[in-house]
Motif scaffolding. Structure first.
Motif, short mmCIF file in Angstrom:
data_model
loop_
_atom_site.label_atom_id
_atom_site.label_comp_id
_atom_site.label_asym_id
_atom_site.label_seq_id
_atom_site.Cartn_x
_atom_site.Cartn_y
_atom_site.Cartn_z
N PHE A 138 0.83 -1.21 0.00
CA PHE A 138 0.00 0.00 0.00
C PHE A 138 0.87 1.26 0.00
O PHE A 138 0.58 2.22 -0.71
CB PHE A 138 -0.95 0.03 1.20
N SER A 139 1.95 1.25 0.80
CA SER A 139 2.81 2.44 0.84
C SER A 139 3.49 2.65 -0.51
O SER A 139 3.61 3.79 -0.97
CB SER A 139 3.84 2.33 1.96
N TYR A 140 3.90 1.58 -1.17
CA TYR A 140 4.53 1.72 -2.48
C TYR A 140 3.51 2.20 -3.52
O TYR A 140 3.82 3.05 -4.35
CB TYR A 140 5.15 0.39 -2.92
N TYR A 141 2.30 1.68 -3.46
CA TYR A 141 1.25 2.09 -4.39
C TYR A 141 0.97 3.59 -4.26
O TYR A 141 0.92 4.31 -5.26
CB TYR A 141 -0.02 1.28 -4.13
N ILE A 142 0.81 4.08 -3.03
CA ILE A 142 0.53 5.50 -2.83
C ILE A 142 1.73 6.34 -3.25
O ILE A 142 1.57 7.39 -3.89
CB ILE A 142 0.11 5.77 -1.37
N LEU A 143 2.93 5.90 -2.94
CA LEU A 143 4.14 6.61 -3.38
C LEU A 143 4.15 6.75 -4.89
O LEU A 143 4.40 7.84 -5.43
CB LEU A 143 5.39 5.86 -2.90
N GLN A 144 3.84 5.69 -5.60
CA GLN A 144 3.81 5.74 -7.07
C GLN A 144 2.72 6.68 -7.57
O GLN A 144 2.92 7.39 -8.56
CB GLN A 144 3.63 4.34 -7.66
N GLN A 145 1.58 6.70 -6.90
CA GLN A 145 0.50 7.61 -7.29
C GLN A 145 0.97 9.06 -7.19
O GLN A 145 0.66 9.88 -8.06
CB GLN A 145 -0.73 7.41 -6.41
N LEU A 146 1.73 9.37 -6.16
CA LEU A 146 2.24 10.73 -5.98
C LEU A 146 3.28 11.08 -7.04
O LEU A 146 3.27 12.16 -7.61
CB LEU A 146 2.85 10.89 -4.59
N LEU A 147 4.19 10.15 -7.31
CA LEU A 147 5.29 10.43 -8.24
C LEU A 147 4.84 10.41 -9.70
O LEU A 147 5.19 11.30 -10.47
CB LEU A 147 6.42 9.42 -8.04
N VAL A 148 4.08 9.42 -10.08
CA VAL A 148 3.69 9.25 -11.47
C VAL A 148 2.58 10.22 -11.86
O VAL A 148 2.58 10.77 -12.95
CB VAL A 148 3.24 7.80 -11.75
N GLY A 149 1.66 10.48 -10.95
CA GLY A 149 0.53 11.31 -11.26
C GLY A 149 0.83 12.79 -11.34
O GLY A 149 -0.03 13.57 -11.66
N LYS A 150 2.07 13.18 -11.05
CA LYS A 150 2.46 14.60 -11.06
C LYS A 150 1.53 15.44 -10.20
O LYS A 150 1.33 16.61 -10.45
CB LYS A 150 2.51 15.14 -12.48
#
Length: 181
Positions: A138-150
């Motif tokens: 879950f922490s990795y998923y949210i991290l990716q949402q923040l980074l990829v989603g700009k």
């Protein structure tokens, strides 16, 4: 009134060529989501379906600008809140699990595990691009949402970003991105 300095501190001023970094920690009461899940331990062993009130926090390390701040961290709070709201009140399934076979049948997800089929209504279920429904994933998923989603904008000189997800007191997982080079 003059500028206060500490003459006993040999490095009381920062040379103009140095980069100054600061870390902002965000752990607001509203950064949480309630979700049902089960952890898969192996091809034959899993938890029973249950739920948690997950809490989310973040640490942002960025360069301090000439105005004495790293960024408007309201962007981070808003982006984290959006991620929490998107996961709230769903059954969460790991779409990349090596032990679950998830298919759609009309308005249901069928999750086949160890010879059994678990049925979940699609309107109440999210299949996430993760390997397991753990705090680490879950922490990795949210991290990716923040980074990829700009979601954080382009004006931040970001050096590191960590996201932590807790399923209860004393139990959390954290994922970190760090700038390379």
């Amino acid at each position: 009134m003059g500028i206060m300095t500490n003459d006993n501190c040999p490095n009381s001023t920062t040379p103009a060529t140095d980069i100054r970094l600061a870390t902002i920690r965000i752990a607001k009461e509203y950064l949480k989501f309630s979700a049902a899940h089960f952890t898969v331990f192996s091809a034959t062993d899993r938890e029973r379906l249950h739920g948690h009130n997950f809490t989310v926090s973040a640490e942002i390390t960025a360069q301090v600008d000439s105005n004495g701040m790293t960024t408007n961290y309201r962007l981070y709070k808003d982006a984290l809140q959006h991620c929490c709201e998107a996961l709230d009140e769903y059954v969460l399934l790991p779409g990349e699990s090596p032990y679950l076979d998830i298919t759609q049948d009309n308005d249901q997800y069928l999750a086949r595990f160890n010879g059994r089929t678990l049925v979940f209504p699609m309107e109440d279920t999210l299949v996430l691009p993760i390997r397991n429904t753990t705090v680490e994933e879950f922490s990795y998923y949210i991290l990716q949402q923040l980074l990829v989603g700009k979601a954080l904008g382009d004006n931040v000189d970001l050096w590191a970003l960590s996201v932590s997800v807790s399923s209860g007191p004393g139990q959390s997982g954290e994922s970190t991105w760090q700038r390379q080079g």
